[in-house]
Design an enzyme around this catalytic site. Structure first.
Site, PDB file in Angstrom:
ATOM      1  N   SER A 137       3.426  -1.995  10.439  1.00  0.00           N
ATOM      2  CA  SER A 137       4.866  -2.042  10.696  1.00  0.00           C
ATOM      3  C   SER A 137       5.508  -3.382  10.327  1.00  0.00           C
ATOM      4  O   SER A 137       6.438  -3.831  11.005  1.00  0.00           O
ATOM      5  CB  SER A 137       5.160  -1.674  12.161  1.00  0.00           C
ATOM      6  OG  SER A 137       4.741  -0.343  12.420  1.00  0.00           O
ATOM      7  N   GLU A 182      -5.379  -4.867  10.758  1.00  0.00           N
ATOM      8  CA  GLU A 182      -4.354  -3.841  10.973  1.00  0.00           C
ATOM      9  C   GLU A 182      -4.661  -3.098  12.266  1.00  0.00           C
ATOM     10  O   GLU A 182      -5.468  -2.161  12.272  1.00  0.00           O
ATOM     11  CB  GLU A 182      -4.354  -2.840   9.812  1.00  0.00           C
ATOM     12  CG  GLU A 182      -4.060  -3.466   8.471  1.00  0.00           C
ATOM     13  CD  GLU A 182      -3.511  -2.432   7.493  1.00  0.00           C
ATOM     14  OE1 GLU A 182      -2.376  -2.607   7.044  1.00  0.00           O
ATOM     15  OE2 GLU A 182      -4.202  -1.445   7.211  1.00  0.00           O
ATOM     16  N   GLU A 231      -6.986   4.670   7.857  1.00  0.00           N
ATOM     17  CA  GLU A 231      -6.839   6.106   7.541  1.00  0.00           C
ATOM     18  C   GLU A 231      -8.095   6.629   6.856  1.00  0.00           C
ATOM     19  O   GLU A 231      -8.484   7.786   7.052  1.00  0.00           O
ATOM     20  CB  GLU A 231      -5.577   6.314   6.677  1.00  0.00           C
ATOM     21  CG  GLU A 231      -4.317   6.140   7.514  1.00  0.00           C
ATOM     22  CD  GLU A 231      -3.109   5.604   6.765  1.00  0.00           C
ATOM     23  OE1 GLU A 231      -3.080   5.657   5.523  1.00  0.00           O
ATOM     24  OE2 GLU A 231      -2.177   5.123   7.446  1.00  0.00           O
ATOM     25  N   ASN A 255       0.867  -1.174   0.000  1.00  0.00           N
ATOM     26  CA  ASN A 255       0.000   0.000   0.000  1.00  0.00           C
ATOM     27  C   ASN A 255       0.905   1.225   0.000  1.00  0.00           C
ATOM     28  O   ASN A 255       1.483   1.570   1.030  1.00  0.00           O
ATOM     29  CB  ASN A 255      -0.886  -0.047   1.261  1.00  0.00           C
ATOM     30  CG  ASN A 255      -1.697   1.219   1.449  1.00  0.00           C
ATOM     31  OD1 ASN A 255      -1.792   2.058   0.551  1.00  0.00           O
ATOM     32  ND2 ASN A 255      -2.290   1.357   2.635  1.00  0.00           N
ATOM     33  N   GLY A 312       2.375   2.324  10.839  1.00  0.00           N
ATOM     34  CA  GLY A 312       3.325   3.423  10.677  1.00  0.00           C
ATOM     35  C   GLY A 312       4.043   3.818  11.956  1.00  0.00           C
ATOM     36  O   GLY A 312       4.645   4.882  12.024  1.00  0.00           O
ATOM     37  N   HIS A 343      -9.504   1.122   4.835  1.00  0.00           N
ATOM     38  CA  HIS A 343      -8.247   1.288   5.579  1.00  0.00           C
ATOM     39  C   HIS A 343      -8.502   2.214   6.773  1.00  0.00           C
ATOM     40  O   HIS A 343      -9.332   3.127   6.696  1.00  0.00           O
ATOM     41  CB  HIS A 343      -7.180   1.877   4.659  1.00  0.00           C
ATOM     42  CG  HIS A 343      -5.829   1.901   5.279  1.00  0.00           C
ATOM     43  ND1 HIS A 343      -5.447   2.882   6.165  1.00  0.00           N
ATOM     44  CD2 HIS A 343      -4.772   1.055   5.175  1.00  0.00           C
ATOM     45  CE1 HIS A 343      -4.212   2.626   6.580  1.00  0.00           C
ATOM     46  NE2 HIS A 343      -3.777   1.531   5.996  1.00  0.00           N
TER      47      HIS A 343
HETATM   48  P1  PGA Z   1       2.824   0.404   7.706  1.00  0.00           P
HETATM   49  O1  PGA Z   1       1.344   0.592   7.105  1.00  0.00           O
HETATM   50  O2  PGA Z   1       3.359  -0.899   7.114  1.00  0.00           O
HETATM   51  O3  PGA Z   1       3.581   1.596   7.242  1.00  0.00           O
HETATM   52  O4  PGA Z   1       2.671   0.304   9.176  1.00  0.00           O
HETATM   53  C1  PGA Z   1       0.484  -0.489   6.923  1.00  0.00           C
HETATM   54  C2  PGA Z   1      -0.817  -0.016   6.337  1.00  0.00           C
HETATM   55  O5  PGA Z   1      -1.299   1.054   6.728  1.00  0.00           O
HETATM   56  O6  PGA Z   1      -1.413  -0.681   5.469  1.00  0.00           O
END
Ligand code: PGA
Length: 253
Positions: A211, A167, A97, A10, A173, A95
């Site tokens: 992560s 997730e 976000e 992603n 992140g 997601h």
């Molecule tokens: P990350 O993001 O690997 O940077 O933690 C994962 C995601 O949001 O799909």
């Protein structure tokens, strides 16, 4: 049942035409040994460029979001059929976000997932709890509700076609990956929840996201209910992403 591992990158809102070219060339040249299903999801404007570069390779194309609507006066939206037209086979839906920054509710996510399936796309539905919800002991309740709302919108047969990405929001992140046992427990819970709803859950792939790196991926992939990864930051750097793909390849059935 043997589920094939899947690794999805992603890219979020990152990249440029020049940067994409560099990353894709490295993936194609250095990743010839990768023997696992891999998808990359660039931002909308680059779908054409990336799709063209990936044609005939071992990497499939996906999008990061989809409209709930099919066509018409929806300024700024991108429909499922447009994604198919651009060569997408996959789409990430819901997601965290999108949920937290753009107000996507469980109901909106369910409608988007249905639009994706109707167009022949493979939806990757993201679920996960915040740190506060985990600390309050509500992680399973939150994730269970996220799963239930998609299943009730799709029905048992539709839900069997899903790919789920667990997730935990606190792991995205942050560099703070879930412990393999913690992730496995939630993946097991999700599969049981699908099963309880009458969905053929043994065939549903459940990816872990948050992560993931080439270093921690093997410990995650060895867990019986972790069927691959949804990768953010590490998918932007060829050696890191290829390391995750190779970890999945080495465990592929
Ligand atoms: P990350 O993001 O690997 O940077 O933690 C994962 C995601 O949001 O799909």
């Amino acid at each position: 049942m043997v589920r094939k591992k899947l690794v999805v990158g992603n890219w979020k809102m990152n990249g440029s035409r020049a940067q994409n070219d560099v990353l894709l060339s490295a993936l194609k040249e250095e990743g010839r040994d990768v023997a696992v299903e891999v998808v990359v999801c660039p931002p909308y404007p680059y779908l054409g460029q990336v799709g063209q570069a990936l044609e005939g390779t071992w990497i499939a194309l996906g999008a990061q979001n989809i409209s709930s609507f099919n066509a018409g006066a929806y300024t700024g939206e991108v429909s499922a059929s447009m994604l198919v037209d651009l060569g997408c086979a996959w789409v990430i839906v819901g997601h965290s976000e999108r949920r937290s920054l753009f107000g996507e509710t469980n109901e909106v996510v369910a409608v988007k997932v249905r639009a994706a399936l109707e167009a022949g796309l493979n939806p990757i539905v993201c679920v996960g709890e915040t740190l506060g919800q985990r600390e309050d002991g509500k992680a399973e309740a939150v994730v269970g509700e996220q799963i239930d709302s998609v299943v009730s919108a799709l029905g048992q047969d539709g839900a069997a076609k899903l790919t789920v990405a667990y997730e935990p929001v606190w792991a995205i992140g942050t560099g703070r990956v879930a412990l393999p046992e913690q992730a496995q427990a939630m993946h097991r819970f999700i599969r049981a929840r699908l099963d309880l709803a009458g969905v053929a859950a043994e065939g549903v792939r459940i990816l872990y996201g948050g992560s993931v790196t080439a270093e921690n991926a093997p410990l995650l992939f060895v867990q019986p209910d972790i069927d691959g990864a949804l990768v953010g930051g590490a998918s932007l750097v060829a050696p890191g992403f290829l390391g995750i793909c190779r970890a999945a390849s080495s465990m592929a059935a």
